[in-house]
Scaffold this motif. Structure first.
Motif, PDB file in Angstrom:
ATOM      1  N   UNK A 126       8.811 -31.645  -9.179  1.00 21.75           N
ATOM      2  CA  UNK A 126       7.933 -31.009  -8.200  1.00 21.75           C
ATOM      3  C   UNK A 126       8.003 -31.756  -6.886  1.00 21.75           C
ATOM      4  N   UNK A 127       7.876 -31.004  -5.811  1.00 23.39           N
ATOM      5  CA  UNK A 127       7.840 -31.628  -4.500  1.00 23.39           C
ATOM      6  C   UNK A 127       6.842 -30.874  -3.628  1.00 23.39           C
ATOM      7  N   UNK A 128       5.923 -31.612  -3.070  1.00 26.06           N
ATOM      8  CA  UNK A 128       4.904 -31.033  -2.184  1.00 26.06           C
ATOM      9  C   UNK A 128       4.269 -29.785  -2.788  1.00 26.06           C
ATOM     10  N   UNK A 129       3.953 -29.873  -4.059  1.00 26.35           N
ATOM     11  CA  UNK A 129       3.258 -28.763  -4.714  1.00 26.35           C
ATOM     12  C   UNK A 129       1.773 -29.075  -4.807  1.00 26.35           C
ATOM     13  N   UNK A 130       1.006 -28.061  -5.111  1.00 27.31           N
ATOM     14  CA  UNK A 130      -0.449 -28.192  -5.009  1.00 27.31           C
ATOM     15  C   UNK A 130      -1.135 -27.676  -6.275  1.00 27.31           C
ATOM     16  N   UNK A 131      -1.843 -28.556  -6.933  1.00 28.42           N
ATOM     17  CA  UNK A 131      -2.656 -28.162  -8.078  1.00 28.42           C
ATOM     18  C   UNK A 131      -4.105 -28.023  -7.641  1.00 28.42           C
ATOM     19  N   UNK A 132      -4.676 -26.884  -7.893  1.00 22.04           N
ATOM     20  CA  UNK A 132      -6.094 -26.667  -7.606  1.00 22.04           C
ATOM     21  C   UNK A 132      -6.754 -26.306  -8.925  1.00 22.04           C
ATOM     22  N   UNK A 133      -7.476 -27.278  -9.470  1.00 22.40           N
ATOM     23  CA  UNK A 133      -7.980 -27.143 -10.831  1.00 22.40           C
ATOM     24  C   UNK A 133      -9.508 -27.230 -10.868  1.00 22.40           C
ATOM     25  N   UNK A 134     -10.133 -26.184 -11.340  1.00 16.89           N
ATOM     26  CA  UNK A 134     -11.592 -26.204 -11.442  1.00 16.89           C
ATOM     27  C   UNK A 134     -11.984 -26.021 -12.902  1.00 16.89           C
ATOM     28  N   UNK A 135     -12.840 -26.915 -13.388  1.00 17.28           N
ATOM     29  CA  UNK A 135     -13.302 -26.811 -14.775  1.00 17.28           C
ATOM     30  C   UNK A 135     -14.816 -26.668 -14.814  1.00 17.28           C
ATOM     31  N   UNK A 138     -10.869 -35.612  -6.129  1.00 17.78           N
ATOM     32  CA  UNK A 138     -11.609 -35.245  -7.335  1.00 17.78           C
ATOM     33  C   UNK A 138     -13.080 -35.068  -7.007  1.00 17.78           C
ATOM     34  N   UNK A 139     -13.567 -33.881  -7.236  1.00 16.59           N
ATOM     35  CA  UNK A 139     -15.012 -33.650  -7.137  1.00 16.59           C
ATOM     36  C   UNK A 139     -15.548 -33.579  -8.551  1.00 16.59           C
ATOM     37  N   UNK A 140     -16.576 -34.366  -8.798  1.00 18.24           N
ATOM     38  CA  UNK A 140     -17.169 -34.342 -10.136  1.00 18.24           C
ATOM     39  C   UNK A 140     -18.678 -34.245  -9.969  1.00 18.24           C
ATOM     40  N   UNK A 141     -19.243 -33.187 -10.477  1.00 14.61           N
ATOM     41  CA  UNK A 141     -20.689 -33.002 -10.360  1.00 14.61           C
ATOM     42  C   UNK A 141     -21.273 -32.812 -11.743  1.00 14.61           C
ATOM     43  N   UNK A 142     -22.215 -33.652 -12.087  1.00 14.57           N
ATOM     44  CA  UNK A 142     -22.835 -33.540 -13.404  1.00 14.57           C
ATOM     45  C   UNK A 142     -24.318 -33.262 -13.230  1.00 14.57           C
ATOM     46  N   UNK A 143     -24.736 -32.105 -13.695  1.00 17.74           N
ATOM     47  CA  UNK A 143     -26.165 -31.792 -13.705  1.00 17.74           C
ATOM     48  C   UNK A 143     -26.717 -32.180 -15.059  1.00 17.74           C
ATOM     49  N   UNK A 197     -12.371 -39.882  -4.620  1.00 23.40           N
ATOM     50  CA  UNK A 197     -13.256 -39.489  -5.723  1.00 23.40           C
ATOM     51  C   UNK A 197     -14.667 -39.273  -5.192  1.00 23.40           C
ATOM     52  N   UNK A 198     -15.163 -38.089  -5.370  1.00 27.25           N
ATOM     53  CA  UNK A 198     -16.546 -37.789  -4.997  1.00 27.25           C
ATOM     54  C   UNK A 198     -17.305 -37.439  -6.269  1.00 27.25           C
ATOM     55  N   UNK A 199     -18.290 -38.251  -6.615  1.00 30.22           N
ATOM     56  CA  UNK A 199     -19.039 -37.941  -7.839  1.00 30.22           C
ATOM     57  C   UNK A 199     -20.514 -37.742  -7.518  1.00 30.22           C
ATOM     58  N   UNK A 200     -21.137 -36.858  -8.258  1.00 32.93           N
ATOM     59  CA  UNK A 200     -22.582 -36.646  -8.131  1.00 32.93           C
ATOM     60  C   UNK A 200     -23.183 -36.625  -9.524  1.00 32.93           C
ATOM     61  N   UNK A 201     -24.160 -37.469  -9.759  1.00 30.82           N
ATOM     62  CA  UNK A 201     -24.933 -37.363 -11.000  1.00 30.82           C
ATOM     63  C   UNK A 201     -26.313 -36.890 -10.591  1.00 30.82           C
TER      64      UNK A 201
END
Lengths: 245, 481, 416
Positions: free
Chosen positions: C188-197, C249-254, C278-282
């Motif tokens: 892979x070269x200059x490819x983009x993964x956009x992953x939402x879980x 990485x966005x990580x939000x935990x409610x 890394x952006x995290x929210x608890x």
């Protein structure tokens, strides 16, 4: 001095004291022993007025005053002193400032004048000798960074300063080496008079070699199940508590 | 039953502002609102030279192009700038020359404040420049300082008497374009203090200014400039208080400190402006820009005790430009009722071997919101930069908020930055321990809070430390019943 | 406000609208967001330290592909493979244990899409919603205790490829499982993964999620994990960034139930020109919970690390204990780190703390090791590995830890 009658108390709905009776007269030393979870420290906390506990039944007469009707600080001002099992650290507040505030509030309650700074400092100097407390400790923040032994000595030092009628020593021997135990006990013994009384709460007989009790009580499952002379402590040390259950 | 925390919370709500009174003095006001004519009027009233007027007009034009900022954790109704009186001077026939000439009613005001000049005069080593609604009314110790070559005067006087110094240093640390309120201040600043310590001189006394807002509907825009030349030292105290008024008063000051090579400036503030009533009505908007520049080996130390104002927005900062320079920030911020404080510092490490220390203690009560916001920035060439930050928050009620927003930006691998923060409730065990020793709950809280702030209070000069302790007590304690 | 010539419009050209069964309002909201907003600039607080111009200026396209051999962290696992955001049945396990349902999101009957991951002005999540090709839908049924880890493998291939993946993971009541999510690239070269879980941890459930990012150094990666925890649940996520050019990485935990435990561990080990954010929210919404967060970063060469950790305790969420720590080591003069640990507390009976340290390796310690005959290079490696181990030793799966250590060995020459 203090008369506890049929005391019932619970925390979060769970009954810890189940009809406890105890009378301590002026000039006496009483030891309360018992296995873990018997309610020893609960008794101390309730007498001092910790709000977590609810007294459901019974009465406590403290030198003619209804102790349970008073709030914590007024119990202290009436002359009840608790030496904490785990003395609390108060960062930034010097021992001296803390004690002077306490002493003056107690004096005010009793309608006495504030203690002059000079007399107070002389008193600090004199009383700190009693427990061989380094004079430097007095100017440090309350219990902050103190070793376990220093904390316990500081408790007895405060007791010397406040001159209570009734002192309750809650597991004061826990975590002390033999030297510290001797120093603390000497302090307590030196403060003993015909006008005051002491309740020693302990798990081990060892402390009672130094602070000799007039009576030994065994607390089990929220009640006093046996009372005897100082020899009872030795018997407990040898046989454990199971034979009393 | 003892004095419960709920009762304490209730008492805190009912805490009324101790300094709430106004002085009945005729003042000389400009008309309400802001335009170029008002600025010309201010400049004219103050008999300013042409360059000062030009500076103001330029700043005003810049301000017009700027937008008022919006912050995530501070919300308040934006002031209506056309409804503010931008200039208000106590009316006097002539400027007082000596203490005896000062209007007795003004003296009375100062007495009520408990910071009377007379009392201060007795306190050895304190020189006071008293600013009441924008114009400096009395200055003491001037002669004594003069002997050492120290200039300590009102900003207006400095504009006339030391135009070279003012032109050289004004806006050199806080440019006119810095932010919305700094631009506004540059356009309309009323008065303030100028201080210059010559090379190698150690100022022998604490320099002090008391600010206080009096006139209803006035905005106070002081300007402070302290320059410590090479190897010089001074300690500057700023106390602030304002009478109780229903409407919101605006306060947008600019403070600039310049510490040349090996100089040291200590700047201490005790701020007790009217915080609004228990329903959140009224109070001062304190939107202040404070910044210091450190040249080689210089040191700037900010200490602040903030208990007043409805809204506080200030970040006393240090630009550590010179190698081996040192910046310090010690802060206690107390909020109660509906107060909002968003305060902290910026430490910008540019020079090598620069050091900074941040100690911040926030105490929130009532329904207030108290935020620490700070920046530690290490530039690429700031080898061996060091920072230590400790930000603690103490919560007194379950309706208040305490927040910590530190920004740490590091571009140098030899830097060491440590940041620690804690948030906790006032310790129930600590209170119980005090109670068991016969101390009342109210006193216990006072003791614990003062102990908690001790690291910061210790940094204040003696006279101020005692006052600050009292202020903390007033802000957080109240007599039972 | 009408924005005519924005980057988003161009970016969207050539991307096919999603076929996943989003609810109408999710799609509309995503569409509105992209009409109103362009790619974030550094003036947006959440993106203060991360520039996305390279993503915005690249014309990506979606394409299917096949891969043959994969180096997977765990051999003995239930494995699912997606290539460029398309489900690969060939490479995925055929036999699943009872109580575990895995399907392509496009084939899944569940209607949870867009429920947990709200867009809230987040352009990349809006893009994900509108253009997701597929993803994994995983359901651990109530009371199921899964015997082996479930391994979700995302592979991206080719140049300027975009993989837009939408996953839904549900741990039902009292179930226990471990999920290993791996991101790899092949040529892979200059490819983009956009992953939402979107992750739901129901009452009493326990879920461990290991997230391993190991794409090529020229790749872009945006991840958004939105987690919802119910009472008495236990959730742990370990985010390890081993490679990747620009990673956010966005990580939000409610934490929306009482007596929950939440663990967030992270490590980012960077070199070259890597940029990892890394952006995290608890978000503590209920009382009596405990959360613990530890992120550590090592930055070499001209790499940049960003950490923004936010702990939010809402009003009435009493008796919360929340801890957060972030440690960073800069190995080069051109590396940089921006750290912003935040506490936002609206309840009084709490114990919260955070700490952040940035520095170099301890000179004294290196000197000490050298006096014992260890070369400077080895001494530094020892120190760095010890630093990273603080995070990896909080991980439960030895195989995963071994994989991480091996990858770091290959990339940096460090021995653990």
């Amino acid at each position: 001095m203090i008369k506890i009658t049929n005391l019932h108390a619970s925390i979060n709905g769970k009954e810890i004291l189940k009809g406890l009776d105890l009378e301590v007269k002026a000039g006496e030393v009483h030891a309360i022993m018992g296995p873990n979870g018997a309610g020893k420290s609960t008794l101390a906390s309730i007498l001092a007025g910790r709000e977590d506990y609810e007294v459901t039944e019974g009465s406590v007469d403290f030198d003619g005053v209804d102790l349970l009707a008073l709030n914590t600080e007024d119990r202290a001002r009436e002359g009840l002193f608790l030496a904490f099992q785990y003395p609390v650290e108060i960062p930034g507040v010097s021992n001296v400032n803390f004690l002077r505030t306490a002493l003056n509030e107690i004096r005010e309650y009793r309608g006495q004048e504030q203690i002059p700074a000079k007399d107070f400092l002389a008193m600090v100097k004199e009383k700190s000798k009693l427990v061989e407390l380094d004079a430097g400790l007095a100017s440090r923040a309350v219990n902050e960074g103190f070793s376990g032994g220093e904390k316990k000595r500081n408790e007895i030092f405060q007791m010397a300063m406040l001159e209570p009628k009734l002192a309750i020593l809650d597991e004061t021997d826990s975590g002390l080496d033999i030297d510290a135990l001797r120093i603390v006990s000497n302090g307590v013994n030196a403060l003993k008079s015909d006008n005051n009384a002491t309740i020693v709460i302990t798990h081990y007989q060892r402390l009672l070699d130094y602070i000799v009790p007039d009576f030994v009580h065994v607390l089990h499952d929220g009640k006093i199940v046996k009372t005897g002379p100082k020899e009872l402590a030795l018997e407990l040390e040898e046989k454990g508590y199971d034979w009393l259950k | 039953m003892g004095y419960t925390e709920e009762e304490l919370a209730e008492d805190l709500k009912n805490q009324e502002y101790k300094y709430g009174f106004t002085t009945d003095i005729e003042s000389d006001d400009a008309p309400k609102g802001l335009n170029e004519d008002i600025i010309r009027l201010i400049s004219k009233k103050k008999e300013e030279p042409e360059w000062m007027l030009e500076y103001r007009l330029n700043a005003y034009r810049i301000w017009l192009t700027m937008e008022e900022p919006i912050w995530a954790h501070v919300s308040f109704e934006k002031p209506n700038y056309q409804d503010i009186i931008f200039y208000s001077a106590p009316k006097q026939n002539q400027k007082a020359k000596t203490w005896e000439d000062v209007d007795p009613e003004l003296k009375e005001t100062m007495n009520k404040l408990g910071i009377s000049l007379e009392e201060q005069k007795r306190l050895q080593g304190v020189a006071v420049d008293f600013v009441m609604d924008s114009v400096s009314v009395a200055t003491s110790f001037k002669e004594k300082l003069k002997e050492l070559g120290i200039i300590f005067c009102s900003f207006s006087d400095a504009v006339k008497e030391h135009p070279d110094l003012i032109q050289k240093y004004m806006s050199s640390v806080v440019p006119v374009t810095d932010n919305y309120y700094a631009a506004l201040n540059s356009a309309v600043f009323s008065d303030g203090t100028f201080c210059y310590i010559p090379k190698g001189v150690r100022c022998p006394m604490e320099l002090s200014t008391y600010f206080r807002m009096n006139k209803s509907g006035t905005g106070q825009f002081e300007r402070t400039l302290v320059v410590a030349d090479e190897g010089a030292y001074c300690s500057y105290l700023e106390g602030c208080t304002a009478p109780q008024r229903d409407e919101n008063q605006l306060h947008a000051a600019v403070v600039e400190l310049i510490a040349m090579d090996n100089a040291e400036i200590k700047y201490s503030t005790v701020q007790n402006w009217y915080p609004g009533d228990k329903n959140g009505k009224g109070g001062v908007y304190n939107l202040v820009t404070k910044r210091g520049l450190c040249e080689k080996g210089a040191k700037i130390s900010w200490t602040q005790v903030e208990t007043g104002s409805a809204v506080t927005w200030k970040y006393p900062s240090c630009i550590l430009k010179g190698d081996n320079s040192v910046g310090e920030f010690y802060s206690v911020a107390v909020t109660n009722n509906f107060q909002q404080a968003d305060t902290g510092t910026k430490m910008v490490h540019i020079g090598k071997n620069t050091k900074s220390t941040i100690i911040s203690k926030g105490i929130s009560a009532g329904k207030s919101q108290n935020s620490y916001r700070g920046l530690v920035q290490i530039h690429k060439n700031a080898d061996n930069a060091r920072n230590f930050s400790q930000c603690d928050s103490l919560l007194m009620t379950d309706e208040c908020g305490a927040h910590t927003f530190p920004y740490i930006e590091c571009k140098n691998s030899t830097a060491k930055i440590e940041h620690e923060a804690t948030t906790s409730k006032i310790g129930e065990d600590q209170i119980f321990y005090c109670l068991q020793r016969g101390i009342s709950e109210e006193k216990a809280i006072g003791l614990i809070v003062n102990g908690y702030c001790k690291e910061v209070l210790n940094k204040l000069p003696m006279e101020f430390a005692a006052e600050a302790q009292k202020l903390l007590a007033v802000s957080l304690e109240n007599s039972v019943g | 406000m009408e924005v005519l010539d924005n980057k988003i419009t161009k970016f969207r050209e050539g991307l096919a609208k999603t076929n996943l069964s989003f609810r109408e309002e999710s799609l509309k909201y995503a569409e509105d967001t992209l009409t109103e907003l362009d790619f974030p600039t550094t003036r947006v607080e959440r993106w203060k330290y991360t520039r996305v111009a390279k993503i915005a200026n690249t014309q990506f396209s979606s394409r299917k592909d096949v891969v043959k051999q994969l180096n997977l962290p765990i051999q003995d696992a239930y494995t699912v493979v997606l290539v460029n955001g398309y489900f690969d049945k060939e490479l995925s396990s055929k036999n699943l244990p009872e109580g575990v349902e895995i399907s392509a999101t496009s084939q899944s009957a569940n209607n949870l899409l867009g429920k947990v991951a709200t867009i809230k002005n987040e352009v990349f999540t809006a893009l994900n919603t509108l253009y997701a090709t597929d993803g994994v839908s995983l359901r651990i049924k109530a009371k199921t205790i899964v015997d082996k880890p479930i391994q979700l493998v995302h592979v991206i291939t080719g140049e300027n490829t975009i993989a837009t993946v939408r996953n839904v993971l549900v741990s039902e009541r009292f179930s226990e499982a471990e999920v290993v999510q791996v991101f790899l690239s092949e040529n892979a070269n200059a490819s983009f993964t956009n992953n939402v879980s979107e992750i739901i941890v129901e009452e009493g459930a326990k879920l461990v999620l290991d997230k391993l990012q190991n794409e090529s150094e020229s790749n872009f990666h945006y991840s958004n994990e939105c987690v919802q925890q119910a009472s008495n649940s236990n959730f742990k996520i370990n985010t390890i960034t081993l490679n990747g050019g620009l990673v956010r990485n966005d990580l939000t935990i409610d934490v929306d139930g009482e007596n929950c435990e939440t663990h967030l561990n992270g490590a980012y080990i960077l070199k070259g020109k890597q940029h990892v954010d890394n952006h995290t929210v608890v978000n503590h919404l209920k009382p009596n919970c405990h959360s613990n967060e530890m992120y550590k970063g090592v930055m070499d060469d001209q790499s940049t690390g960003v950490f923004n950790g936010r702990i939010l305790v809402s009003k009435d969420s009493q008796k919360i204990e929340a801890y957060q720590s972030n440690g960073n080591v800069l190995l080069s003069d051109s590396a940089s780190i921006n750290s912003k640990p935040e506490l936002e507390i609206y309840a009084d009976n709490v114990k919260c703390s955070h700490g952040s340290t940035t520095g170099q390796l301890d000179d004294e310690a290196i000197y000490y090791l050298r006096t014992r005959g260890i070369s400077e290079k080895s001494a530094k490696a020892l120190m760095v590995t010890a630093f990273i181990s603080d995070v990896t030793k909080r991980m439960d799966n030895d195989k995963v830890v071994e994989y991480v250590h091996n990858q770091l060995h290959d990339r940096f020459g460090w021995d653990f």
